[in-house]
Design an enzyme around this catalytic site. Structure first.
Site, mmCIF file in Angstrom:
data_model
loop_
_atom_site.group_PDB
_atom_site.id
_atom_site.type_symbol
_atom_site.label_atom_id
_atom_site.label_comp_id
_atom_site.label_asym_id
_atom_site.label_seq_id
_atom_site.Cartn_x
_atom_site.Cartn_y
_atom_site.Cartn_z
ATOM 1 N N HIS A 18 -14.221 -22.442 1.287
ATOM 2 C CA HIS A 18 -14.873 -21.642 2.331
ATOM 3 C C HIS A 18 -13.934 -21.474 3.529
ATOM 4 O O HIS A 18 -13.818 -20.392 4.102
ATOM 5 C CB HIS A 18 -16.188 -22.307 2.757
ATOM 6 C CG HIS A 18 -17.231 -22.293 1.670
ATOM 7 N ND1 HIS A 18 -18.515 -21.853 1.871
ATOM 8 C CD2 HIS A 18 -17.162 -22.636 0.359
ATOM 9 C CE1 HIS A 18 -19.195 -21.955 0.736
ATOM 10 N NE2 HIS A 18 -18.389 -22.432 -0.192
ATOM 11 N N ASP A 127 -20.809 -18.612 7.741
ATOM 12 C CA ASP A 127 -20.858 -18.831 6.301
ATOM 13 C C ASP A 127 -22.285 -18.570 5.804
ATOM 14 O O ASP A 127 -23.261 -19.017 6.423
ATOM 15 C CB ASP A 127 -20.467 -20.294 6.034
ATOM 16 C CG ASP A 127 -20.101 -20.545 4.587
ATOM 17 O OD1 ASP A 127 -20.903 -20.175 3.708
ATOM 18 O OD2 ASP A 127 -19.029 -21.096 4.341
#
Ligand code: UDP
Length: 493
Positions: A18, A127
């Site tokens: 990520h 995110d």
């Protein structure tokens, strides 16, 4: 003019894959003149700052800054903070408890952003699995964009989970693994139960992990816009389905490593800098062992199978040995990333290794604990990638034009591997298999013969499409979408 420059705050979930993709977006935005704050957890912040490549990448951008907030993970024993994938989901809860207050505090403490030249945050890119960040953005009236670090095909499967449960397609029995799934539009002809995201293997529709994914995915629809690290040329039908049914403002700007290379090239041309553009755009939380590059330099062209299962996947000792025997028995060379924390059981590890296995590895294998993966994939000696089908790894392999043997582990990886083998034809799917004879056969088929020829044709084509999608001169789709995203960000300030 400083007040009118957008100031974007980027907030990744604190794990390697990520961080990698969101840091690439951060650099791309910096090159475009946007002010960027990148939120790390305290734990990762100190790890990042250890590595000079991150400092040198961002040192030239005075409007870039890292901020660190507590994550409550400092007492976790595992180097990435998670000891296995199920724990990963359990820990999300814990992370939210610690990170949400720190995140809100970061945005509301006036002196922090108002006193510096970048001004207050005008847009949050969070995110997609940090739903609470979207809540905080709403609360403070700041436009929010949800960044899903997964493939579009994986995202569509996640969004269809409630429908799959309502129609009785999940949970499924073990003997139904090869049954086709009817309720993920566009995938009716090839998606089997075994190809669904790993959470779908739960025996109970109320399984907490499955429900977590459903809730978090439905949360993300509340963001003002969405970003996916993919490109239209490979996922067009799914992307249009996502736009029409779920995320109208969806920007697909991937592969971000290709877009970043494009923008780095264009900015170094504009500034008539002679510095070469680095192939690497990752920022490792682990120390890279670059000795593997020297080893690769000594190997013949396209002779090496690169083996890596990303930053989270864990394998049992038995699986590890089967993979190892399979690789050795194939007689091909291999470079294997073996993270120190990647074995689920360590007992008797040494006693099970035969002298023959160790000798063969010395002759034609090399093992490291962490590799500079993008550089490895772009090395001329690498001929194939045995991967867990993490989305970053998949994209990096596609851009580099390296065909894949997919051995998916968790999350949406089983969907990715099905697309690799059935739709994009850039690899073979070894899902749910890892005995030594299967591994040996997959490696042999991948490295030589008709199957390889066939795979190389489509892999080369996909690699070209990936490069073109982010190309300025080709007016590529991801480049255009990136410009539209910039427009959105500029209008929000
Ligand atoms: N990676 C790396 N060196 C390694 C193994 C992995 O730099 O030895 C990077 C890889 O290039 C990718 C990321 O770690 O960018 C892994 O992300 P992915 O989505 O593939 O898998 P995850 O770790 O999230 O399961």
């Amino acid at each position: 003019m400083a007040e009118t420059t957008p100031h974007v705050l980027i907030f990744p979930f604190p794990i390697q894959g990520h961080i990698n993709s969101m840091l690439k977006l951060a650099e791309v935005l910096c090159i475009s003149g946007i002010s960027v704050t990148f939120v790390n957890t305290q734990r990762n912040h100190s790890r990042h700052l250890t590595f000079t490549d991150v400092q040198s990448r961002f040192g030239g951008f005075p409007r870039f800054c890292f901020e660190a907030i507590p994550d409550g993970l400092s007492d976790q024993p595992h180097s990435s903070g998670f000891s296995s994938f199920p724990d990963f989901l359990g820990l999300l809860d814990r992370v939210e408890k610690f990170m949400k207050p720190g995140f809100r505090e970061l945005l509301t403490s006036n002196h922090r952003f108002r006193s510096d030249a970048r001004g207050p945050v005008s847009c949050i890119i969070a995110d997609g699995i940090l739903g609470f960040a979207i809540d905080v953005a709403h609360e403070l009236g700041i436009p929010s964009i949800s960044f899903r670090t997964i493939s579009a095909c994986g995202a569509l499967c996640y969004l269809c989970l409630p429908k799959l449960i309502n129609n009785g397609e999940i949970p499924f029995k073990d003997e139904d693994m090869d049954r086709l799934i009817k309720n993920v539009p566009g995938m009716e002809n090839f998606l089997r139960c075994r190809d669904l995201p790993s959470f779908c293997r739960a025996k109970d529709a109320n399984d907490p992990n499955l429900n977590f994914v459903i809730t978090e995915t439905s949360y993300s629809t509340r963001a003002t816009a969405h970003i996916l690290n993919t490109f239209e040329e490979i996922e067009a039908p799914i992307i249009s389905r996502l736009r029409s049914s779920y995320w109208p403002n969806l920007y697909t700007v991937g592969p971000l490593n290709a877009l970043l290379s494009t923008l780095r090239r264009s900015s170094s041309t504009n500034s008539s800098s002679s510095s070469s553009v680095s192939v690497s755009s990752n920022a490792s939380l682990y120390e890279e062992d670059r000795s593997c590059m020297t080893w690769l330099d000594k190997q013949p062209e396209k002779s090496v199978v690169y083996v890596s299962f990303g930053s989270l996947a864990m394998v049992s000792r038995e699986q590890w040995l089967e993979l190892w025997y399979g690789l050795v028995n194939s007689s091909y060379r291999f470079l294997w990333v073996r993270r120190p924390d990647s074995l689920t059981d360590k007992d008797n590890e040494k006693s099970q290794m035969s002298a023959e296995l160790i000798e063969a590895t010395k002759e034609r294998g090399y093992m490291v604990e962490w590799a500079p993966q993008e550089e490895v994939l772009n090395h001329p000696a690498v001929g194939a990638f045995l991967t867990h089908s993490g989305w970053n790894s998949t994209l990096e392999s596609m851009v580099a034009g390296v065909p894949m043997i997919c051995w998916p582990h968790s999350a949406e990886q089983p969907v990715n591997s099905r697309y690799v083998s059935e739709v994009w034809k850039t690899g073979m799917d070894m899902k749910d298999n890892c005995n030594r004879s299967t591994v040996e056969k997959f490696v042999r088929d991948m490295m030589d013969g008709d199957k390889r020829q066939e795979l190389m044709k489509s892999t080369t084509k996909v690699s070209q499409m990936a490069q073109q999608s982010s190309s300025i001169s080709c007016n590529g789709s991801s480049y255009r979408n990136y410009e539209a995203l910039l427009d959105f960000i500029r209008k929000s300030c």
